[in-house]
Write a protein that holds these residues in place. Sequence first.
Motif, short mmCIF file in Angstrom:
data_model
loop_
_atom_site.label_atom_id
_atom_site.label_comp_id
_atom_site.label_asym_id
_atom_site.label_seq_id
_atom_site.Cartn_x
_atom_site.Cartn_y
_atom_site.Cartn_z
N HIS A 168 -9.06 11.28 -8.95
CA HIS A 168 -10.21 10.33 -8.70
C HIS A 168 -10.98 9.96 -10.07
O HIS A 168 -11.14 8.84 -10.61
CB HIS A 168 -11.24 10.38 -7.57
CG HIS A 168 -12.33 9.39 -7.37
ND1 HIS A 168 -13.51 9.50 -7.98
CD2 HIS A 168 -12.30 8.14 -6.64
CE1 HIS A 168 -14.26 8.32 -7.84
NE2 HIS A 168 -13.51 7.82 -6.91
N THR B 152 -13.59 10.54 -0.31
CA THR B 152 -14.23 11.06 0.89
C THR B 152 -13.31 11.94 1.84
O THR B 152 -12.29 11.93 1.55
CB THR B 152 -14.54 9.72 1.67
OG1 THR B 152 -15.37 10.17 2.88
CG2 THR B 152 -13.46 9.04 2.26
N GLU C 83 -9.29 12.00 0.20
CA GLU C 83 -8.55 10.89 -0.36
C GLU C 83 -9.64 9.77 -0.90
O GLU C 83 -10.85 9.61 -0.62
CB GLU C 83 -7.72 10.26 0.46
CG GLU C 83 -8.18 10.20 1.86
CD GLU C 83 -7.15 9.84 2.99
OE1 GLU C 83 -6.36 10.52 2.98
OE2 GLU C 83 -7.42 8.92 3.76
N TYR C 84 -8.82 8.92 -1.71
CA TYR C 84 -9.47 7.71 -2.10
C TYR C 84 -8.58 6.58 -2.42
O TYR C 84 -7.12 7.00 -2.24
CB TYR C 84 -10.31 7.87 -3.52
CG TYR C 84 -9.26 7.94 -4.73
CD1 TYR C 84 -9.40 6.90 -5.46
CD2 TYR C 84 -8.61 9.28 -5.06
CE1 TYR C 84 -8.47 6.93 -6.59
CE2 TYR C 84 -8.03 9.10 -6.17
CZ TYR C 84 -7.78 8.15 -6.86
OH TYR C 84 -6.97 8.26 -8.01
N ALA C 85 -8.64 5.65 -2.71
CA ALA C 85 -7.82 4.39 -2.73
C ALA C 85 -8.36 3.44 -4.12
O ALA C 85 -9.54 3.26 -4.07
CB ALA C 85 -7.78 3.45 -1.58
N SER D 146 -3.22 4.87 -2.22
CA SER D 146 -4.15 5.87 -1.61
C SER D 146 -3.65 7.21 -2.22
O SER D 146 -2.38 7.36 -2.22
CB SER D 146 -4.14 5.63 -0.18
OG SER D 146 -4.72 4.55 0.29
N TYR E 207 0.78 5.71 -0.23
CA TYR E 207 -0.08 6.85 -0.08
C TYR E 207 0.88 8.04 -1.05
O TYR E 207 1.90 7.91 -0.78
CB TYR E 207 -0.09 7.22 1.36
CG TYR E 207 -1.07 8.53 1.73
CD1 TYR E 207 -2.43 8.24 1.79
CD2 TYR E 207 -0.57 9.80 1.56
CE1 TYR E 207 -3.29 9.19 1.91
CE2 TYR E 207 -1.56 10.92 1.41
CZ TYR E 207 -2.86 10.78 1.74
OH TYR E 207 -3.65 11.58 1.86
N THR F 196 0.72 -1.37 0.11
CA THR F 196 0.00 -0.02 -0.01
C THR F 196 0.92 1.27 -0.08
O THR F 196 1.69 1.46 0.74
CB THR F 196 -0.92 0.14 1.28
OG1 THR F 196 -1.75 -1.27 1.31
CG2 THR F 196 -1.75 1.13 1.18
N VAL G 235 -11.18 0.87 -4.48
CA VAL G 235 -11.39 0.01 -3.15
C VAL G 235 -11.75 1.06 -1.83
O VAL G 235 -12.32 0.44 -0.89
CB VAL G 235 -10.18 -0.84 -2.80
CG1 VAL G 235 -9.88 -1.81 -3.83
CG2 VAL G 235 -8.86 -0.02 -2.54
N ARG G 236 -11.59 2.30 -2.07
CA ARG G 236 -11.98 3.36 -0.96
C ARG G 236 -12.59 4.64 -1.70
O ARG G 236 -11.87 5.07 -2.21
CB ARG G 236 -11.13 3.63 0.10
CG ARG G 236 -11.83 4.45 1.17
CD ARG G 236 -10.96 4.48 2.42
NE ARG G 236 -9.89 5.58 1.95
CZ ARG G 236 -8.53 5.32 1.97
NH1 ARG G 236 -8.02 4.46 2.51
NH2 ARG G 236 -7.56 6.15 1.35
N GLU G 237 -13.81 4.86 -1.68
CA GLU G 237 -14.41 5.89 -2.57
C GLU G 237 -13.85 7.24 -1.90
O GLU G 237 -13.48 7.26 -0.75
CB GLU G 237 -16.04 5.92 -2.30
CG GLU G 237 -16.68 4.74 -3.07
CD GLU G 237 -16.46 5.13 -4.70
OE1 GLU G 237 -16.21 5.93 -5.12
OE2 GLU G 237 -16.23 3.59 -5.29
N GLN H 58 -12.08 13.04 5.22
CA GLN H 58 -11.41 12.19 6.43
C GLN H 58 -11.56 13.10 7.80
O GLN H 58 -11.36 14.64 7.45
CB GLN H 58 -10.15 11.63 6.27
CG GLN H 58 -9.71 10.63 5.07
CD GLN H 58 -10.59 9.59 5.46
OE1 GLN H 58 -11.01 9.01 6.34
NE2 GLN H 58 -11.16 8.83 4.25
#
Length: 122
Positions: A80, A95, A103-105, A115, A70, A68, A91-93, A97
């Motif tokens: 995005h 958003t 951020e997103y992933a 990420s 960043y 992973t 895998v992560r919308e 934080q």
Amino acid sequence: MATIIPTFRYDDARAAITFLTTAFGFEEHAVYEHEGAVAHAELKLGDAYIMLGEHRDAGSDLAYGGSTTYVVIDDPDAHHARAVAAGAEIVRELTDQDYGSREYAAKDPGGNVWSFGTYLPS
């Protein structure tokens, strides 16, 4: 001085380069091939670099897949949108934080999770 350069291995490094440049905006800096496979490549995003190459089964003690990373970026919404348009598996919308980052992933073809966000440690 220290510089950290993440390094990745892929089953098809040429396809990974295409994905990383198309979906995430990396630029090819250098690509070296040996016997028809990408032995070593350097990609650039802003002032940062990653290195990658073809996964080799025999005689390699280098890590393969499952990492992973960043990446700090200025415009996660545009980034995005680019990744989605290129077919990246999100895998992560995208958003906001609670620590102030947006951020997103997404996964790459080697199963690595990337990420992207605005959080920068100070």
